[in-house]
Scaffold this motif. Structure first.
Motif, PDB file in Angstrom:
ATOM      1  N   UNK A  33       0.845  -1.189   0.000  1.00 53.28           N
ATOM      2  CA  UNK A  33       0.000   0.000   0.000  1.00 53.28           C
ATOM      3  C   UNK A  33       0.882   1.242   0.000  1.00 53.28           C
ATOM      4  N   UNK A  34       0.236   2.379  -0.059  1.00 56.92           N
ATOM      5  CA  UNK A  34       0.971   3.639   0.045  1.00 56.92           C
ATOM      6  C   UNK A  34       1.541   3.761   1.456  1.00 56.92           C
ATOM      7  N   UNK A  35       2.622   4.475   1.555  1.00 56.18           N
ATOM      8  CA  UNK A  35       3.192   4.695   2.875  1.00 56.18           C
ATOM      9  C   UNK A  35       2.266   5.605   3.684  1.00 56.18           C
ATOM     10  N   UNK A  36       2.087   5.273   4.923  1.00 55.69           N
ATOM     11  CA  UNK A  36       1.225   6.036   5.818  1.00 55.69           C
ATOM     12  C   UNK A  36       2.069   6.649   6.928  1.00 55.69           C
ATOM     13  N   UNK A  37       1.654   7.796   7.413  1.00 56.09           N
ATOM     14  CA  UNK A  37       2.342   8.451   8.517  1.00 56.09           C
ATOM     15  C   UNK A  37       1.972   7.753   9.814  1.00 56.09           C
ATOM     16  N   UNK A  38       2.963   7.492  10.651  1.00 55.21           N
ATOM     17  CA  UNK A  38       2.700   6.860  11.945  1.00 55.21           C
ATOM     18  C   UNK A  38       2.190   7.917  12.923  1.00 55.21           C
ATOM     19  N   UNK A  39       1.102   7.604  13.583  1.00 54.92           N
ATOM     20  CA  UNK A  39       0.517   8.521  14.563  1.00 54.92           C
ATOM     21  C   UNK A  39       1.428   8.591  15.783  1.00 54.92           C
ATOM     22  N   UNK A  40       1.851   9.805  16.135  1.00 57.11           N
ATOM     23  CA  UNK A  40       2.689  10.023  17.314  1.00 57.11           C
ATOM     24  C   UNK A  40       1.935  10.944  18.269  1.00 57.11           C
ATOM     25  N   UNK A  41       1.398  10.392  19.359  1.00 59.74           N
ATOM     26  CA  UNK A  41       0.621  11.219  20.281  1.00 59.74           C
ATOM     27  C   UNK A  41       1.515  12.204  21.032  1.00 59.74           C
ATOM     28  N   UNK A  42       0.928  13.346  21.409  1.00 53.11           N
ATOM     29  CA  UNK A  42       1.689  14.312  22.199  1.00 53.11           C
ATOM     30  C   UNK A  42       1.826  13.794  23.632  1.00 53.11           C
ATOM     31  N   UNK A  43       2.561  14.499  24.457  1.00 51.24           N
ATOM     32  CA  UNK A  43       2.874  14.038  25.814  1.00 51.24           C
ATOM     33  C   UNK A  43       1.625  13.862  26.660  1.00 51.24           C
ATOM     34  N   UNK A  44       0.691  14.805  26.578  1.00 57.80           N
ATOM     35  CA  UNK A  44      -0.535  14.716  27.383  1.00 57.80           C
ATOM     36  C   UNK A  44      -1.357  13.496  26.994  1.00 57.80           C
ATOM     37  N   UNK A  45      -1.477  13.226  25.705  1.00 53.99           N
ATOM     38  CA  UNK A  45      -2.250  12.071  25.251  1.00 53.99           C
ATOM     39  C   UNK A  45      -1.552  10.774  25.640  1.00 53.99           C
ATOM     40  N   UNK A  46      -0.252  10.734  25.492  1.00 55.31           N
ATOM     41  CA  UNK A  46       0.507   9.526  25.795  1.00 55.31           C
ATOM     42  C   UNK A  46       0.435   9.177  27.287  1.00 55.31           C
ATOM     43  N   UNK A  47       0.472  10.193  28.138  1.00 51.46           N
ATOM     44  CA  UNK A  47       0.497   9.952  29.588  1.00 51.46           C
ATOM     45  C   UNK A  47      -0.834  10.257  30.265  1.00 51.46           C
ATOM     46  N   UNK A  48      -1.918  10.268  29.520  1.00 51.45           N
ATOM     47  CA  UNK A  48      -3.203  10.669  30.091  1.00 51.45           C
ATOM     48  C   UNK A  48      -3.666   9.749  31.215  1.00 51.45           C
ATOM     49  N   UNK A  49      -3.469   8.454  31.094  1.00 47.26           N
ATOM     50  CA  UNK A  49      -3.917   7.531  32.145  1.00 47.26           C
ATOM     51  C   UNK A  49      -3.137   7.784  33.431  1.00 47.26           C
TER      52      UNK A  49
END
Length: 109
Positions: A33-49
């Motif tokens: 398939x076409x290359x897709x951009x990997x989703x990289x969450x920001x710090x708040x989203x990554x550490x929300x839990x």
């Protein structure tokens, strides 16, 4: 209602690739398939839990501390009140306020 985090041209990282571009591969690791951009969450989203859990723990600790301090201060106030009302120790005015003491001394004259 399902929350869609990814836009159509992004996907979550797979294998050991967490940043950059990626696509769907076949069994021989050839891109299909076409290359897709990997989703990289920001710090708040990554550490929300972790942030939510720590926030709840701090709120509970704060409420417990507030209750404990309030009870200690109330107990200290009650003990001071009992101490003021003990018989035998005569303060100026007999435990009354200064105005009542002044009025009583003026009535005696």
């Amino acid at each position: 209602w399902i929350r869609n985090v990814l836009t159509p041209n992004k996907l979550f990282g797979t294998r050991s690739c967490y940043s950059g571009f990626e696509g769907f591969v076949d069994s021989r690791d050839n891109f299909r398939s076409c290359h897709l951009t990997i989703y990289e969450p920001d710090t708040m989203t990554r550490n929300s839990v972790a942030l939510i859990v720590w926030g709840i723990v701090l709120i509970i600790f704060g409420c417990c501390s507030y209750t404990h301090i309030r009870r200690r201060l109330h107990r200290r106030f009650v003990l001071a009140k009992i101490e003021r009302r003990k018989p035998g120790i005569e303060l100026a005015g007999g435990g009354r306020n200064a105005l009542m003491h002044k009025n009583k001394t003026m009535q005696r004259r």
